[in-house]
Design an enzyme around this catalytic site. Sequence first.
Site, mmCIF file in Angstrom:
data_model
loop_
_atom_site.group_PDB
_atom_site.id
_atom_site.type_symbol
_atom_site.label_atom_id
_atom_site.label_comp_id
_atom_site.label_asym_id
_atom_site.label_seq_id
_atom_site.Cartn_x
_atom_site.Cartn_y
_atom_site.Cartn_z
ATOM 1 N N HIS A 265 1.108 -1.638 -0.070
ATOM 2 C CA HIS A 265 -0.549 0.462 -0.272
ATOM 3 C C HIS A 265 0.810 1.728 -0.287
ATOM 4 O O HIS A 265 1.563 1.133 -0.652
ATOM 5 C CB HIS A 265 -0.806 -0.100 1.018
ATOM 6 C CG HIS A 265 -1.911 1.032 0.776
ATOM 7 N ND1 HIS A 265 -2.402 1.791 0.327
ATOM 8 C CD2 HIS A 265 -2.657 1.191 2.256
ATOM 9 C CE1 HIS A 265 -3.430 2.135 0.292
ATOM 10 N NE2 HIS A 265 -4.170 2.528 1.837
ATOM 11 N N HIS A 307 -2.447 -2.369 -10.169
ATOM 12 C CA HIS A 307 -3.280 -1.519 -8.701
ATOM 13 C C HIS A 307 -4.704 -2.543 -8.945
ATOM 14 O O HIS A 307 -4.987 -2.870 -9.936
ATOM 15 C CB HIS A 307 -3.304 0.051 -9.720
ATOM 16 C CG HIS A 307 -4.424 0.661 -8.153
ATOM 17 N ND1 HIS A 307 -4.966 1.203 -8.312
ATOM 18 C CD2 HIS A 307 -3.490 1.961 -7.546
ATOM 19 C CE1 HIS A 307 -5.834 1.390 -7.121
ATOM 20 N NE2 HIS A 307 -4.747 2.082 -7.091
ATOM 21 N N ASP A 364 2.768 5.803 -7.046
ATOM 22 C CA ASP A 364 3.989 5.759 -5.799
ATOM 23 C C ASP A 364 5.183 4.982 -6.403
ATOM 24 O O ASP A 364 6.091 5.282 -6.214
ATOM 25 C CB ASP A 364 4.144 4.404 -4.752
ATOM 26 C CG ASP A 364 2.698 4.671 -3.675
ATOM 27 O OD1 ASP A 364 2.512 3.690 -3.279
ATOM 28 O OD2 ASP A 364 3.099 5.193 -3.469
#
Length: 428
Positions: A265, A307, A364
Amino acid sequence: MSETAKIEIEGKSYEFPVVTGSENEKAIDIKKLRGTTGCITIDPGFKNTGSTTSAITYLDGENGILRYRGYPIEQLAEKATFLEVAFLLIYGELPTKSELENFQESITKHTLVHEDMKQFFEAYPAKAHPMGVMASMVCSLSTFYPESQDPNRPKEAIDLTMHRLIAKLPTLAAMSYKNAMRHPFVYPKNELGYCENFLNMMFSMPTEEYTPDPVVAEALNKLLILHADHEQNCSASTVRIVGSSQANLYASISAGVSALWGPLHGGANQAVIEMLDKIQADGGDLEKWVAKAKDKNDPFRLMGFGHRVYKNFDPRAKIIKKACDDVLEKLGVEDPALDIAKKLEKIALEDPYFVERGLYPNVDFYSGIIYKALNIPTEMFTVMFALGRLPGWIAQWKEMVENKEPIGRPRQIYTGENQRDYVSIDKR
Ligand code: SDX
């Protein structure tokens, strides 16, 4: 005539209502499933299960769409301030000038944390990961405001708790960094903006005043906005389920911080930079590492890729990738990690393994490269994610409370031993 879904179980047919959202998403409402059929559904990771209806954030994974309260992320990242977006997420509308001034004033006057908290920090080892410090400090805030534990406190008191959290999180984040560096804490300055104040608390020293670089402050503003909410992700769902027990908001947000820490995450932004550094140190053989990422027998995964929802592209990654070039150029920073990241992205997106699975760079993948250019230490990257995500977590908690949602308590299918009798230890 409302739409229904038919389910047949053991020869019997049942009908359940279909819920249609404002973007025509559809869900089968199974609130009465167990009561009418005796069955439950099972869906590890909730890949096909909606936990709630929500009016906060809309994602379209196939078309790479992200909107906060209907406003496209591209416009907000370009034109809004982070506190404007925080107000939008929490209260549902963009603030008027006076609403924003009042909100900013309320945040500004609550940036200090209780002096007693300094002792908590000093008890941590220098190598303490700032996410561990952040999670406990946020929960510890509840001990200084016991009134926040009253689930029936008035709206004004709830607003105060929300504003206190938005005001104090940057202070706590900067204190965890200063403590790790064994540098003296820097107090908030009321005359500085939200991002400038955080940067000042992070980088000022008694010997040298830090002057926030407008490029750095603007980049931070954009990154915080891009991280501000993402509907029912792991940490937001954690905040909602903890809050559904009527645990106070500080405890609920602390749980969200803990959930975000995981490398699958929010912890991925730290893991990406560590991965890029490892690839560079290993000689930069990108084909080798892409092959490792595809190898089911190899635990290595391409961090920052893939994702649960975006199976085309993460719009945030596109914005951050462009911002990388802008910010590094303006700051005159050369970072080989950016070149490696771009080459890695190119190789992966031409590889059927990634294309077939809809694996693209996520939020990210590039964010750590900008944080590095802003001199944010790697272990603070996920703390930066938490700073951005805080208003989203608060908005999700507020919506759950206002909707009077029941305590979250999923069912299960038991697969263990059937009944058996106790055997005394001498007979085992
Ligand atoms: C965030 O939910 C959100 O909205 C989260 C977030 C937010 O804003 O809150 O967007 C923030 O958490 C972004 C994601 C950050 N995590 C990472 O970058 C870690 C690396 N990515 C993964 O571990 C993975 O892609 C997840 C966790 C993000 C998504 O996992 P899913 O949806 O459970 O998908 P999966 O693990 O079932 O993968 C499907 C397939 C599998 O292969 P097959 O079994 O089909 O052969 O894709 C493969 C996986 O092995 N796969 C990868 C991969 N990610 C998935 N293979 C190599 N490298 C990867 N990164």
